[in-house]
Design an enzyme around this catalytic site. Structure first.
Site, PDB file in Angstrom:
ATOM      1  N   HIS A 187      -7.678  48.546  36.812  1.00 21.11           N
ATOM      2  CA  HIS A 187      -6.383  48.359  36.140  1.00 21.11           C
ATOM      3  C   HIS A 187      -6.570  48.169  34.632  1.00 21.11           C
ATOM      4  O   HIS A 187      -5.948  48.858  33.817  1.00 21.11           O
ATOM      5  CB  HIS A 187      -5.665  47.159  36.745  1.00 21.11           C
ATOM      6  CG  HIS A 187      -4.319  46.888  36.154  1.00 21.11           C
ATOM      7  ND1 HIS A 187      -3.152  47.318  36.743  1.00 21.11           N
ATOM      8  CD2 HIS A 187      -3.945  46.219  35.019  1.00 21.11           C
ATOM      9  CE1 HIS A 187      -2.118  46.934  36.001  1.00 21.11           C
ATOM     10  NE2 HIS A 187      -2.574  46.265  34.947  1.00 21.11           N
ATOM     11  N   GLU A 188      -7.443  47.241  34.270  1.00 24.42           N
ATOM     12  CA  GLU A 188      -7.644  46.960  32.848  1.00 24.42           C
ATOM     13  C   GLU A 188      -8.338  48.124  32.140  1.00 24.42           C
ATOM     14  O   GLU A 188      -8.107  48.362  30.956  1.00 24.42           O
ATOM     15  CB  GLU A 188      -8.437  45.664  32.662  1.00 24.42           C
ATOM     16  CG  GLU A 188      -7.747  44.421  33.216  1.00 24.42           C
ATOM     17  CD  GLU A 188      -6.339  44.197  32.679  1.00 24.42           C
ATOM     18  OE1 GLU A 188      -6.061  44.612  31.521  1.00 24.42           O
ATOM     19  OE2 GLU A 188      -5.506  43.627  33.400  1.00 24.42           O
ATOM     20  N   HIS A 197      -5.665  50.425  30.943  1.00 22.84           N
ATOM     21  CA  HIS A 197      -5.127  49.959  29.656  1.00 22.84           C
ATOM     22  C   HIS A 197      -6.092  50.298  28.522  1.00 22.84           C
ATOM     23  O   HIS A 197      -5.697  50.795  27.463  1.00 22.84           O
ATOM     24  CB  HIS A 197      -4.948  48.437  29.694  1.00 22.84           C
ATOM     25  CG  HIS A 197      -3.729  47.963  30.420  1.00 22.84           C
ATOM     26  ND1 HIS A 197      -2.461  48.400  30.119  1.00 22.84           N
ATOM     27  CD2 HIS A 197      -3.585  47.056  31.425  1.00 22.84           C
ATOM     28  CE1 HIS A 197      -1.586  47.785  30.908  1.00 22.84           C
ATOM     29  NE2 HIS A 197      -2.240  46.973  31.715  1.00 22.84           N
ATOM     30  N   GLU A 214       1.467  50.251  31.128  1.00 24.59           N
ATOM     31  CA  GLU A 214       1.261  49.939  32.548  1.00 24.59           C
ATOM     32  C   GLU A 214       1.150  51.207  33.381  1.00 24.59           C
ATOM     33  O   GLU A 214       0.463  51.222  34.407  1.00 24.59           O
ATOM     34  CB  GLU A 214       2.403  49.062  33.067  1.00 24.59           C
ATOM     35  CG  GLU A 214       2.422  47.650  32.501  1.00 24.59           C
ATOM     36  CD  GLU A 214       1.165  46.847  32.846  1.00 24.59           C
ATOM     37  OE1 GLU A 214       0.503  47.157  33.864  1.00 24.59           O
ATOM     38  OE2 GLU A 214       0.848  45.922  32.090  1.00 24.59           O
TER      39      GLU A 214
END
Length: 603
Positions: free
Chosen positions: A367-368, A371, A397
């Site tokens: 997820h990160e 980003h 997101e």
């Protein structure tokens, strides 16, 4: 007298220098021998000026006299060509002035970006490395820096430059126009806010965050409530001052997703809630009738075998494989996973690991990384300018969730990743890719948002959206927040938090002033499905490539279609239209969930 006209050589040179692109043939005999330095410069300027109001080049040139006319005779072809390209002297001077002003604007906003990068490093350190005893000192440091940053943001010179450049936008390209649009929006809002208020906001963000950490440790919302109320009150004050044209919650949303409105969110979330409620109920019924649907392979359940040190090594390998550039970033651990840093060449991500839930570390890392790759993929030519920055948090997101869910929770990904898991955790060697795939896609209402599955996750977001909307509109008091939170959890997800730590205190957002952020998560999930849907159309055999560990084509596609575009478009809908041909369509999100989970749960 006509030629010099009171102009000094320096002024003539300066005028010619500002023409920029005009070049005379230096080897022309008449240019060299017949025209003194000052005369040849001023003759060019005079001739070009007269040409603007005359259709005859010859009349313009020779009306100045034989010697100058003779000089210009040799200069005429390159000047004619130049004027065709530059639309005349007026355009050249106009363009030169505009270029100088635009360059000066860029210089000043880049300074702001560098200061913001410094603030970003302080924030990253605060959540990862800073000793707890430094809380007050860090709050003071950030407050002082916020004051300096605010002064740079409200510099009247920026306002004057923007006013002038707005009148010359026909000379700008699309990225430059977008840059001025973003600069103007920020400048107008910043000038409505005092340096004292900016410092107070920065100080409160630090002290409120520290209070949240302690309250969360002690599971004591009551001790945190007064400071949280202060934060909500301050955000209302700031938003009322800086965005008087918007309703208070629209202003809060706009801080994270430009030009998104509360009314549209209510429509989108209403549709999603209507579709998800029966889907979740159907899955619950099927799971109750057949418990094996929810059973995970014994080796994939949490326990001491899941050493957190090995998890960190494995997650770093996965991060590098999918495209995170460790030459321009780093990974650390924090209470709440986040992405920070100071620049696209210094992107810092954090995650967290636990023996009881190995999925948390893997999912958090991917997820990160999503980003971070957005930040690392920003337009290098527009570096440090507002137009290079991400187009709101829903778009951000969408990148993290596309990688976490479309990729990291796919069967294709686990066909690639299963051997890696076996290598780091030999106790899983009997587990197949299908076992891992099932484990990461269990649907079960949970207490914690960041641990929620992608089917129930939107209800966590809708709950928070409704609560912060009512808090901002004065329909709910902070003192009632814990009770309302627990009631909605029971109503929407069928679970009741046993403690504040697992309930109202689980998220960091409100403590740092990020009010209006939560809708971005589900908007981002919807954008992710729409973007990935398009990527599969444009990248042949994408899922097979993921299965083989080839993530590069997808990353490059996202670089080109999303990352490098930055804030070129005014909002996420316009970006989606450019990439997919349509604005946000929640129906694609629902369609994706049904296609994935109907085979898994047989509903």
């Amino acid at each position: 007298t006509i030629l010099l006209g009171g102009w000094s050589r320096r002024r003539c040179d300066d005028r010619l220098m500002r023409l920029g692109s005009i070049r005379l043939p230096s080897k022309s005999p008449r240019y060299r021998l017949l025209t003194p330095s000052v005369c040849k410069r001023f003759a060019v300027i005079t001739c070009l000026t007269q040409t603007l109001s005359s259709s005859s080049w010859c009349t313009s040139a020779f009306s100045l006299g034989p010697r100058i006319g003779s000089c210009l005779g040799s200069c005429l072809p390159p000047l004619r060509s130049n004027l065709k390209q530059r639309h005349g002297l007026g355009h050249s001077l106009h363009m030169s002035s505009m270029t100088e002003e635009y360059a000066e604007l860029c210089k000043r906003v880049k300074k702001i970006s560098h200061l913001e990068g410094t603030m970003g490093l302080l924030g990253w350190d605060e959540q990862t490395m800073m000793p707890s005893g430094a809380e007050e000192a860090r709050a003071n440091q950030k407050a002082v820096l916020a004051g300096v940053l605010h002064e740079a943001k409200v510099d009247p010179v920026i306002g004057n430059l923007l006013s002038s450049l707005e009148k010359k936008q026909e000379l700008l390209d699309d990225f430059q126009k977008a840059n001025i649009r973003e600069c103007k929006t920020r400048y107008e809002r910043n000038t409505r806010m005092s340096a004292e208020l900016a410092s107070r906001e920065a100080h409160l963000e630090s002290t409120c965050y520290a209070a949240w950490v302690k309250a969360r440790e002690n599971s004591d919302f009551a001790s945190f409530a007064p400071m949280l109320k202060e934060m909500f009150d301050l955000r209302k004050e700031i938003l009322t001052l800086t965005k008087p044209e918007m309703s208070i919650y629209d202003a809060a949303i706009d801080s994270f997703d430009p030009r998104m409105k509360m009314e549209r969110l209510e429509v989108i979330f209403g549709e999603v809630k209507r579709e998800l409620t029966p889907m979740i109920e159907a899955i619950k019924q099927k799971a109750a009738a057949d418990p094996s649907l929810q059973q995970v392979h014994p080796a994939l359940q949490g326990g001491a075998d899941w050493d957190t040190g090995k998890q960190a090594e494995m997650c770093k390998e996965i991060a590098k494989a999918i495209g995170f550039d460790f030459q321009s970033g780093r990974m650390d651990v924090s209470v709440h996973p986040f992405t920070g840093g100071s620049h696209s060449t210094d992107v810092r991500i954090t995650t967290r690991y636990s023996e009881g839930n190995w999925i948390e570390g893997v999912a958090g890392t991917i997820h990160e990384c999503g980003h971070a790759m957005y930040e690392q993929g920003r337009n290098k030519e527009m570096s440090d300018l507002p137009v290079s920055e991400a187009l709101g948090m829903a778009t951000h997101e969408s990148q993290s969730l596309l990688w976490e869910r479309m990729v990291g929770q796919s069967l294709s990904f686990w066909k690639w990743a299963t051997p890696i898991m076996h290598r780091y955790f030999p106790h899983t060697k009997e587990c197949t890719a299908e076992d891992f795939y099932k484990a990461v896609n269990i649907v079960q209402p949970s207490l914690i948002r960041v641990d929620a599955d992608e089917v129930t996750y939107p209800l966590h977001v809708i709950l928070r959206f409704e609560i912060e909307r009512d808090l901002m509109q004065g329909k709910l008091d902070v003192s009632d927040l814990a009770r309302v939170w627990n009631d909605k959890m029971k109503s929407y997800l069928g679970v009741a938090p046993p403690s504040d730590r697992e309930g109202v205190l689980q998220d960091v957002h409100w403590s740092s002033g990020a009010i209006g952020y939560f809708p971005s998560y589900s908007l981002g999930a919807m954008m992710a499905t729409q973007l990935f849907r398009q990527a599969k159309k444009e990248i042949s055999n994408l899922e097979e490539k993921i299965e083989k560990g080839n993530f590069l084509e997808l990353k490059q596609w996202l670089n080109k279609k999303v990352h490098e575009k930055g804030s070129l478009y005014p909002n996420a809908d316009k970006l989606l239209e450019a990439v997919t041909g349509e604005p946000l369509q929640p129906s694609y999100f629902i369609e994706y969930l049904k296609e994935k989970y109907q085979p898994l749960y047989k509903f």
